[in-house]
Design an enzyme around this catalytic site. Structure first.
Site, PDB file in Angstrom:
ATOM      1  N   HIS A 154      61.256 -48.659 117.441  1.00 11.91           N
ATOM      2  CA  HIS A 154      62.086 -47.619 118.054  1.00 11.91           C
ATOM      3  C   HIS A 154      61.353 -46.283 118.138  1.00 11.91           C
ATOM      4  O   HIS A 154      60.441 -45.990 117.365  1.00 11.91           O
ATOM      5  CB  HIS A 154      63.387 -47.433 117.271  1.00 11.91           C
ATOM      6  CG  HIS A 154      63.188 -46.914 115.872  1.00 11.91           C
ATOM      7  ND1 HIS A 154      62.939 -45.586 115.583  1.00 11.91           N
ATOM      8  CD2 HIS A 154      63.197 -47.549 114.682  1.00 11.91           C
ATOM      9  CE1 HIS A 154      62.812 -45.417 114.288  1.00 11.91           C
ATOM     10  NE2 HIS A 154      62.954 -46.600 113.716  1.00 11.91           N
ATOM     11  N   GLU A 158      65.915 -51.998 109.534  1.00 12.44           N
ATOM     12  CA  GLU A 158      64.832 -51.407 108.760  1.00 12.44           C
ATOM     13  C   GLU A 158      64.957 -51.815 107.294  1.00 12.44           C
ATOM     14  O   GLU A 158      66.025 -52.231 106.829  1.00 12.44           O
ATOM     15  CB  GLU A 158      64.884 -49.876 108.911  1.00 12.44           C
ATOM     16  CG  GLU A 158      63.855 -49.092 108.103  1.00 12.44           C
ATOM     17  CD  GLU A 158      62.410 -49.446 108.435  1.00 12.44           C
ATOM     18  OE1 GLU A 158      61.997 -50.583 108.112  1.00 12.44           O
ATOM     19  OE2 GLU A 158      61.698 -48.593 108.983  1.00 12.44           O
TER      20      GLU A 158
END
EC number: 5.4.2.11
Length: 211
Positions: A10, A88
């Site tokens: 990202h 994450e």
């Protein structure tokens, strides 16, 4: 017939900018992060790929990056699967803390160990090994079969969840993966063989810009 796997980290998030441990917290992209995501999409559009399906995490910074990439390649409405297996690494008690404040509280050496060791988790959080233990099985059951069937698959995720994948795909040692940094918004294009090993890898951008 083997397909194509594209991995994209990202774009820069608001907490990346503020130097905060993010983990499973859910800040949005910065203006720079939006530009990085769009640039990654533009690189893939120039590459000429059309995807069959996309995967991303349940966190907005990855989802927005995924959508911007799909917009750039003219596939805004492509089926996209969101799963927390691709989230994450969970930084536990460090989540939301400024990295300098964490060093002041626990000591620079201890925080460095938590950040850069392979198997030592921060309090209440995950190590890189723990992250891989959820990412890799999901890849094997949900993503890899599609690639091996010849599909072109996009995965927009996070620095550590993607490092867990790259570690296995690129056959990196524990020591090598700890020094691996993935630049935000830079696509990695893998062509896989029928036995699921890597036939080729192309990086569409400057990976040295990792932060």
């Amino acid at each position: 017939m083997s397909g194509t796997l594209v991995l994209v980290r990202h774009g820069q998030s608001e907490w990346n900018l503020k130097n905060l441990f993010t983990g499973w917290r859910d800040p949005d992209l910065t203006e720079l992060g939006v530009e990085e995501a769009k640039a990654g999409g533009a690189a893939l559009a120039e590459y000429g790929i059309k995807f069959d399906i996309a995967f991303t995490s349940v966190l907005v910074r990855a989802q927005r990056t995924c959508q911007m990439v799909l917009d750039a390649v003219g596939q805004s409405s492509l089926e996209t699967i969101c799963d927390q297996a691709l989230n994450e690494r969970d930084y536990g008690d460090l989540s939301g803390l400024n990295k300098d404040d964490a060093r002041a509280k626990w000591g620079e050496e201890q925080v460095h160990i938590w950040r850069r060791s392979y198997d030592v988790p921060p309090p209440g959080g995950e190590s890189l090994r723990d992250t891989g233990a959820r990412v890799w099985p999901y890849y094997l059951t949900e993503i890899l079969p599609r690639v091996l069937a010849g599909e072109k698959v996009l995965v927009a995720a996070h620095g550590n969840s993607l490092r867990s994948l790259v570690m296995v795909l690129d056959r990196l040692t524990k020591e090598q993966v700890l020094n691996l940094n993935l630049a935000t918004g830079v696509p990695m294009v893998y062509k896989l063989k029928a036995d699921s090993t890597v036939a080729s890898k192309e990086v569409l951008g400057d990976m040295s810009a990792a932060h």
